[in-house]
Every structure is written in structure tokens, then in C-alpha cells.
Scaffold this motif. Structure first.
Motif, PDB file in Angstrom:
ATOM      1  N   GLU A 188       0.851  -1.195   0.000  1.00 49.83           N
ATOM      2  CA  GLU A 188       0.000   0.000   0.000  1.00 49.83           C
ATOM      3  C   GLU A 188       0.882   1.239   0.000  1.00 49.83           C
ATOM      4  O   GLU A 188       2.015   1.205   0.498  1.00 49.83           O
ATOM      5  CB  GLU A 188      -0.928   0.022   1.229  1.00 49.83           C
ATOM      6  CG  GLU A 188      -2.040  -0.992   1.184  1.00 49.83           C
ATOM      7  CD  GLU A 188      -3.077  -0.787   2.282  1.00 49.83           C
ATOM      8  OE1 GLU A 188      -4.252  -1.107   2.043  1.00 49.83           O
ATOM      9  OE2 GLU A 188      -2.724  -0.295   3.379  1.00 49.83           O
ATOM     10  N   ARG A 189       0.363   2.333  -0.575  1.00 54.53           N
ATOM     11  CA  ARG A 189       1.060   3.614  -0.584  1.00 54.53           C
ATOM     12  C   ARG A 189       0.114   4.690  -0.057  1.00 54.53           C
ATOM     13  O   ARG A 189      -1.080   4.685  -0.360  1.00 54.53           O
ATOM     14  CB  ARG A 189       1.504   4.009  -1.996  1.00 54.53           C
ATOM     15  CG  ARG A 189       2.548   3.112  -2.606  1.00 54.53           C
ATOM     16  CD  ARG A 189       2.799   3.482  -4.060  1.00 54.53           C
ATOM     17  NE  ARG A 189       3.347   4.818  -4.217  1.00 54.53           N
ATOM     18  CZ  ARG A 189       2.742   5.810  -4.875  1.00 54.53           C
ATOM     19  NH1 ARG A 189       1.549   5.637  -5.420  1.00 54.53           N
ATOM     20  NH2 ARG A 189       3.309   6.990  -4.992  1.00 54.53           N
ATOM     21  N   TYR A 190       0.682   5.617   0.728  1.00 55.53           N
ATOM     22  CA  TYR A 190      -0.115   6.702   1.294  1.00 55.53           C
ATOM     23  C   TYR A 190       0.598   8.030   1.114  1.00 55.53           C
ATOM     24  O   TYR A 190       1.827   8.121   1.260  1.00 55.53           O
ATOM     25  CB  TYR A 190      -0.335   6.483   2.796  1.00 55.53           C
ATOM     26  CG  TYR A 190      -1.282   5.354   3.136  1.00 55.53           C
ATOM     27  CD1 TYR A 190      -2.640   5.578   3.307  1.00 55.53           C
ATOM     28  CD2 TYR A 190      -0.806   4.049   3.279  1.00 55.53           C
ATOM     29  CE1 TYR A 190      -3.503   4.545   3.616  1.00 55.53           C
ATOM     30  CE2 TYR A 190      -1.654   3.011   3.587  1.00 55.53           C
ATOM     31  CZ  TYR A 190      -3.011   3.262   3.750  1.00 55.53           C
ATOM     32  OH  TYR A 190      -3.865   2.226   4.058  1.00 55.53           O
ATOM     33  N   VAL A 192       0.897  11.511   3.017  1.00 52.79           N
ATOM     34  CA  VAL A 192       0.747  11.828   4.440  1.00 52.79           C
ATOM     35  C   VAL A 192       0.982  13.316   4.646  1.00 52.79           C
ATOM     36  O   VAL A 192       1.867  13.918   4.029  1.00 52.79           O
ATOM     37  CB  VAL A 192       1.753  11.017   5.285  1.00 52.79           C
ATOM     38  CG1 VAL A 192       1.544  11.280   6.766  1.00 52.79           C
ATOM     39  CG2 VAL A 192       1.641   9.535   4.981  1.00 52.79           C
ATOM     40  N   GLU A 219      -9.737   6.224   0.094  1.00 59.43           N
ATOM     41  CA  GLU A 219      -9.789   6.235   1.558  1.00 59.43           C
ATOM     42  C   GLU A 219      -8.908   7.364   2.090  1.00 59.43           C
ATOM     43  O   GLU A 219      -7.814   7.608   1.573  1.00 59.43           O
ATOM     44  CB  GLU A 219      -9.303   4.884   2.092  1.00 59.43           C
ATOM     45  CG  GLU A 219      -9.295   4.716   3.580  1.00 59.43           C
ATOM     46  CD  GLU A 219      -8.763   3.333   3.948  1.00 59.43           C
ATOM     47  OE1 GLU A 219      -9.431   2.329   3.598  1.00 59.43           O
ATOM     48  OE2 GLU A 219      -7.680   3.258   4.571  1.00 59.43           O
ATOM     49  N   VAL A 220      -9.364   8.036   3.123  1.00 60.30           N
ATOM     50  CA  VAL A 220      -8.567   9.045   3.817  1.00 60.30           C
ATOM     51  C   VAL A 220      -8.845   8.901   5.310  1.00 60.30           C
ATOM     52  O   VAL A 220      -9.980   8.638   5.717  1.00 60.30           O
ATOM     53  CB  VAL A 220      -8.871  10.470   3.317  1.00 60.30           C
ATOM     54  CG1 VAL A 220     -10.349  10.819   3.472  1.00 60.30           C
ATOM     55  CG2 VAL A 220      -8.013  11.499   4.049  1.00 60.30           C
ATOM     56  N   SER A 221      -7.818   9.041   6.114  1.00 62.85           N
ATOM     57  CA  SER A 221      -7.980   8.964   7.562  1.00 62.85           C
ATOM     58  C   SER A 221      -7.410  10.209   8.213  1.00 62.85           C
ATOM     59  O   SER A 221      -6.502  10.861   7.672  1.00 62.85           O
ATOM     60  CB  SER A 221      -7.288   7.719   8.129  1.00 62.85           C
ATOM     61  OG  SER A 221      -5.886   7.784   7.914  1.00 62.85           O
ATOM     62  N   ASP A 233      -3.894  10.741   6.163  1.00 66.44           N
ATOM     63  CA  ASP A 233      -3.326   9.758   5.240  1.00 66.44           C
ATOM     64  C   ASP A 233      -4.316   9.500   4.115  1.00 66.44           C
ATOM     65  O   ASP A 233      -5.477   9.160   4.378  1.00 66.44           O
ATOM     66  CB  ASP A 233      -3.044   8.441   5.962  1.00 66.44           C
ATOM     67  CG  ASP A 233      -1.945   8.538   6.991  1.00 66.44           C
ATOM     68  OD1 ASP A 233      -0.904   7.903   6.798  1.00 66.44           O
ATOM     69  OD2 ASP A 233      -2.127   9.246   8.006  1.00 66.44           O
ATOM     70  N   TRP A 234      -3.851   9.619   2.869  1.00 66.58           N
ATOM     71  CA  TRP A 234      -4.676   9.307   1.699  1.00 66.58           C
ATOM     72  C   TRP A 234      -4.136   8.037   1.047  1.00 66.58           C
ATOM     73  O   TRP A 234      -2.944   7.966   0.690  1.00 66.58           O
ATOM     74  CB  TRP A 234      -4.629  10.441   0.679  1.00 66.58           C
ATOM     75  CG  TRP A 234      -5.261  11.715   1.135  1.00 66.58           C
ATOM     76  CD1 TRP A 234      -6.547  12.119   0.921  1.00 66.58           C
ATOM     77  CD2 TRP A 234      -4.628  12.780   1.856  1.00 66.58           C
ATOM     78  NE1 TRP A 234      -6.761  13.361   1.471  1.00 66.58           N
ATOM     79  CE2 TRP A 234      -5.596  13.788   2.059  1.00 66.58           C
ATOM     80  CE3 TRP A 234      -3.344  12.976   2.374  1.00 66.58           C
ATOM     81  CZ2 TRP A 234      -5.322  14.970   2.733  1.00 66.58           C
ATOM     82  CZ3 TRP A 234      -3.063  14.143   3.060  1.00 66.58           C
ATOM     83  CH2 TRP A 234      -4.053  15.130   3.221  1.00 66.58           C
ATOM     84  N   LEU A 235      -4.984   7.039   0.867  1.00 63.09           N
ATOM     85  CA  LEU A 235      -4.577   5.816   0.189  1.00 63.09           C
ATOM     86  C   LEU A 235      -4.352   6.116  -1.286  1.00 63.09           C
ATOM     87  O   LEU A 235      -5.207   6.706  -1.965  1.00 63.09           O
ATOM     88  CB  LEU A 235      -5.658   4.744   0.348  1.00 63.09           C
ATOM     89  CG  LEU A 235      -5.393   3.407  -0.335  1.00 63.09           C
ATOM     90  CD1 LEU A 235      -4.177   2.718   0.273  1.00 63.09           C
ATOM     91  CD2 LEU A 235      -6.630   2.515  -0.230  1.00 63.09           C
TER      92      LEU A 235
END
Length: 567
Positions: A188-190, A192, A219-221, A233-235
Motif C-alpha cells: 500500500e502507498r499513502y 501523508v 480512503e482518507v484517515s 493519510d490518503w490511500l
């Protein structure tokens, strides 16, 4: 006896050295860097309840000041709220008793702050010597110890009883031991970003899947830190284009506007792109050398925490090395480190690899299946909050240290091999503490479940009922064992006796005082009865081993009083 050599001064290496010192074992920490770390607000770690307690017990109790325990967990999909979970110990329930059944709040802390707190604790520990600018280039083993050489500017030979490579994903120790490190790249890459802003959910972590704005991605957290700081964090697509600074700023502004209605004022502190790999070393032990942390495994997809597992490596290995250091060879005990920890991390990686196609495989009919959205949300929540197959603390139910089943064993709320519940315990001298506070001292614990002891005068209960028999049974166990009493334990009836390992995992529970069965279980938990030590296992991959030279070299030693010398 020579100290333990710890290669690498990241959080895992520093934690291991502190855990060894707490059990009377000196160590030398060889740090290839200058001994400091540049603050990076976007580089943070999430500690679960057990690992946060571990570093706190080792002298880093100020982490609650530099980190934040989440008040809750909020999961969203498109424009809908899927789940809102209050967390025990977070700010939502500060000042009040947490509601039963709540998940414990993880501790979110900048990694440089964690490292600084651990370094400060190490510098106060007389049994630990931290040596900066010490990168190893040679490793030699013999039946009595292990020798390494560090290159310039601090070129010297170091002699140790054991060595643990905690030197990260590009581990020099692993390479010198010729241990393979297979796995998957760029799982996976994010993108940040760390920023200071006011978001609608103070102190709550947020996971937003398929957000409705154009640059939201899959997805974003958002995870809170103290002083109004958030890590976002954005996937990213696994092999997508590079994220330019302008594209990242656009993501930030669109995300904040999507959550707040318009882009609020914010202060950008740090950015980066984080790539996650899944790898597992073939072996974690080669004679007197061990691997731990990122040198042994890489994971982190779907919210799992690689540092958490590295700290668990350190806790598992420390008491076993301490036992061997104080009492002599204990090959089965030392072998159990790889058997337990490698199996636990492999299970975590397997669970993540099985979940990734379900969660990242796109939409289609899968999203229309009733319950699919909540099922996917549960998987992600497990990884982020530390529960289920993706996040729960490991259970060593198939450990080589497990005792044989006996009729005297009884069932309690904790299965054998799992971490014990953190109940209130009382020592015979009247000292009261949480059970986790008594861990990590290098000796097993025996706990008697005795309702009413909290209100009895200890002058009476120490000599009443089964306590004298239990005291005699504990005195007959190998080595030192601490006897504690608790008012109650989940799933246990009165007079249940629990045997607990130094790292807090349950060995066995007994219905009453069973001296013979208790002795058998205690011997098994320490690697077998006296005299049952086995020869070290030969390498499974064959061929010549690196680092078996016996040539005598001048070397530096650290003595038990913390002083250093060259021999």
C-alpha cells in the motif's frame, strides 16, 4: 558474563535494552546514527494498550503528555456515518469510570517523541551503554559468545553474550547472518500530511472510505495528536504517479472542505509519501544472534502497526535472554522466541493479505451484498483499534513452552497462551497495583483468586485457608516466582491459581493448589526441567554460515556496574 549487544537504537532496540536492564542484564546499544532524530510530525506511531503500558513501565510515562489517546473512532463511507465508537481511556470519558466493554483507546504519538523518551530512559539506566556512530561490518560467533566490529569513526571490536539485530528493514545484522527476507513490495502507498487545524471531531480518529469529493481517492484517515495537530493519510494507487506538492495541497484543501463545509484555516507542518511492504525473515535466530522489529518483519497495511509488533518482539525476547544470561544455556527457551513471535507476525500478515483483495478489490456487486459495508468496516476497525485477527495482541496457544494438559487445569476467561487481564493484585506485603505493573521483572507470577482479601487484614489471610500451602508450592518452583492475590479474575472461581509468564501470557490455570502440576507447568514455561537443555538448532538452509570465525580479537566490554573497558 558479557553484555547483550543490541544493534540499532530505534524504538525496538531501545525498548529491548531497557527491558533487559529491568531484569539485571547489561547491554551495549550500537547506534549507527548520531544519537538524535529530526522531528517529523508526519511520522507517527499508534501504540495499543499493551505496548503503551510496556514503554510506560520502562520509564517513559510522559508519553501521555506528548501523545494523545483517542476519545473515539468514527468510520464513514461516502456521505454516511457507518460507526461511532467511544473508547475507554480517551478524553471522552476523562474523569469518569470507563463504561464496561469499551475498547481501550490507542495512544497516538510522534515517533521522534517516542524515541526521545526512550533515549532519555536509556541514558539514566546504569546497565545500558548507548554508542552513537557505530555501524557494524563484521559479525563472528563461537560457542561462548559473539563478536562484532564497528567501522570508523568508532572502529573497535565488541564482545557480547548474545546479539539482537534491531537495525531496521535494511538490517546489516540480517545480511551478515545470510538470512532471507522474502515478501511483497509496495503493498500500500499513502500520501501523508501533518497539519494544525480545527476539525469537527475533537480528539477522535476518523476513517472515511470513498469520500465524495474529487481528490478523496479510495480512503482518507485523520488521526489526532495534541495541540490541535492531525495526521492525514490518503490511500494511493499501488503504482500511481508521484504526488507533487501542489497535488498534495489540493488534497488537503479538498479534504478539509469536505469535512468542514469549507476549507478552514490550517498550518501545514510536514508531508511525505509512505510505502508499506510485507516481508518476513526466514529465521529469527541463528545461534546467539536474533532479529527483532523491522529487521525481522515488515507489515502495516489496513491499519496494522509494525512498531507494535516490534515492541512485542522486545518484550518476548528480553525475559528469555535474561533467563539464559543469569542461569546458563536455555536453548528451548531461546528457540521459543522465533516459534512464538514469527508465528504471531505470520498470522497477522496472512490476515492482512487475505483481507486486502476484499477491501481493495473495487466495488461492483460486492458492495451491494447486505452487510458488506459493515463487514469491510469491521476489518478496518480491527486493524486500526487493535482487535480481531488484524490487531489483537498475540496468543501463544501453540508455544513450545506450553505445559502438557493435566486434569488439574481449569478454564478461565483467558485461554492459555493469551495475555492476562489487567486486574488489581495485592502482594503478601500489602502492596496493591495493576497486574501489568508487576510484569517485566524476569520472573513468573502466581496469582490466587481469593474474593474478600481486599477487606481482610493481611495478617489473617496470609496464614488462612490455602495460602500456606500455596506459599510452600511457590517456594518450590524453579528460580524466583512472585505470589500475588486478586479479588476476582474474569471467568475464574474462588481459589483458582493462575501461572503467568514474565511477559504477561497465561501459562495455565488450576482449580486450587496443585503443587506437582504447578511445578510441571513452571518448568515447561522456562524451557523444560533442569538438565533438559538441547543443542542449538543447525541452520535449515544449509551451506556455510557467516560469522563463525574463532579468531581472538581485542574487544570492548561493559561490566555489570555500567563501566566500559577494552580487553
Amino acid at each position: 558474563m558479557d553484555p547483550v549487544i543490541v544493534v540499532g537504537a530505534g524504538p525496538v532496540g531501545l525498548t529491548l535494552s531497557l527491558a533487559l536492564a529491568a531484569q539485571g542484564v547489561p547491554s551495549v546499544v550500537l547506534d549507527e546514527g548520531p544519537g538524535t532524530e529530526e522531528p517529523r510530525p508526519a511520522r507517527t506511531v499508534v501504540l495499543r494498550e499493551d505496548t503503551a503500558d510496556l514503554v510506560g513501565r520502562l520509564g517513559c510515562r510522559e508519553l501521555d503528555r506528548v501523545g494523545l489517546r483517542w476519545a473515539g473512532w468514527r468510520s464513514m463511507r461516502r456521505k454516511q456515518l457507518v460507526r461511532d465508537v467511544p473508547l475507554a481511556g480517551g478524553r471522552r470519558d476523562e474523569g469518569a469510570a470507563p463504561l464496561p466493554g469499551l475498547l481501550p483507546a490507542p495512544l497516538h504519538v510522534p515517533q521522534h517523541a517516542l524515541s526521545a523518551a526512550l533515549r532519555a530512559a536509556v541514558d539514566k539506566a546504569p546497565l545500558v551503554q548507548r554508542v552513537p556512530m557505530s555501524r557494524i561490518d563484521t559479525l563472528e560467533q563461537d560457542p561462548d559468545g559473539i563478536t562484532v566490529h564497528t567501522r570508523e569513526p568508532g572502529s573497535t571490536w565488541w564482545r557480547g553474550s548474545y546479539l539482537v539485530g534491531c537495525d531496521g528493514a535494511r538490517s546489516t545484522v540480517r545480511k551478515l547472518l545470510d538470512i532471507r527476507f522474502p515478501g511483497r513490495t509496495a503493498v500500500e502507498r499513502y500520501a501523508v500530511a501533518a497539519l494544525r487545524a480545527e476539525l469537527p471531531w475533537p480528539d477522535e480518529a476518523v476513517l472515511h472510505r470513498q469520500p465524495p469529493w474529487r481528490t478523496g481517492g479510495a480512503e482518507v484517515s485523520a488521526r489526532p495528536l495534541p495541540d490541535g495537530v492531525w495526521r492525514l493519510d490518503w490511500l494511493l494507487p499501488p503504482r500511481g504517479e508521484l504526488v507533487t506538492p501542489q497535488a498534495l495541497v489540493t488534497r488537503i484543501r479538498d479534504t478539509l472542505a469536505g469535512w468542514c463545509g469549507e476549507t478552514p484555516a490550517y498550518e501545514l507542518l510536514d508531508t511525505g509519501v509512505h510505502t508499506l511492504h510485507h516481508r518476513l525473515a526466514r529465521r529469527w535466530r541463528k545461534q546467539r544472534a536474533f532479529l527483532a522489529g523491522d529487521a525481522a518483519h515488515l507489515l502495516g497495511a489496513l491499519g496494522t502497526q509494525g512498531l507494535d509488533e516490534g515492541l512485542r518482539d522486545a518484550e518476548n525476547l528480553a525475559w528469555k535472554l535474561a533467563h539464559a544470561w543469569h542461569h546458563g544455556p536455555a536453548e528451548q527457551l531461546l528457540d521459543s522466541y522465533q516459534a512464538e513471535r514469527r508465528a504471531a507476525v505470520a498470522a497477522r500478515l496472512r490476515a492482512a493479505d487475505q483481507s486486502l483483495p476484499i477491501l481493495r478489490g473495487g466495488g461492483g456487486l460486492r458492495t451491494l451484498v447486505p452487510g458488506a459495508v459493515r463487514g469491510h468496516d469491521t476489518l478496518l476497525t480491527d486493524g486500526h483499534l487493535g482487535c480481531g485477527a488484524l490487531g489483537a495482541p498475540p496468543s501463544y496457544s501453540h508455544s513450545p513452552l506450553s505445559p502438557p494438559h493435566a486434569e488439574a487445569h481449569t478454564v478461565v476467561g483467558t485461554p492459555p497462551g493469551a495475555p492476562v487481564a489487567d486486574v488489581t493484585v495485592t502482594a503478601p506485603d500489602g502492596t496493591t497495583a495493576r497486574l501489568r505493573e508487576r510484569l517485566g521483572q524476569g520472573h513468573p507470577l502466581v496469582i490466587l483468586v481469593a474474593p474478600g482479601t481486599g477487606v481482610w487484614d493481611r495478617r489473617h489471610w496470609r496464614t488462612a485457608g490455602i495460602m500456606p500451602r500455596l506459599t510452600d508450592a511457590v517456594a518450590a518452583l524453579p528460580g524466583r516466582t512472585e505470589l500475588l492475590v486478586t479479588e476476582n479474575y474474569p471467568g475464574a472461581s474462588a481459589h483458582t491459581v493462575l501461572l503467568v509468564r514474565p511477559d504477561g501470557h497465561l501459562v495455565a490455570a488450576f482449580g486450587g493448589v496443585r503443587p506437582a502440576e504447578l511445578l510441571t507447568a513452571a518448568q515447561a514455561a522456562l524451557g523444560g526441567a533442569p538438565g533438559s537443555a538441547q543443542e542449538p538448532v543447525e541452520p535449515e538452509d544449509g551451506g556455510d554460515e557467516r560469522g563463525t570465525g574463532r579468531e581472538q580479537r581485542p574487544r570492548a566490554r561493559v561490566h555489570a556496574d555500567g563501566t566500559a573497558g577494552v580487553t
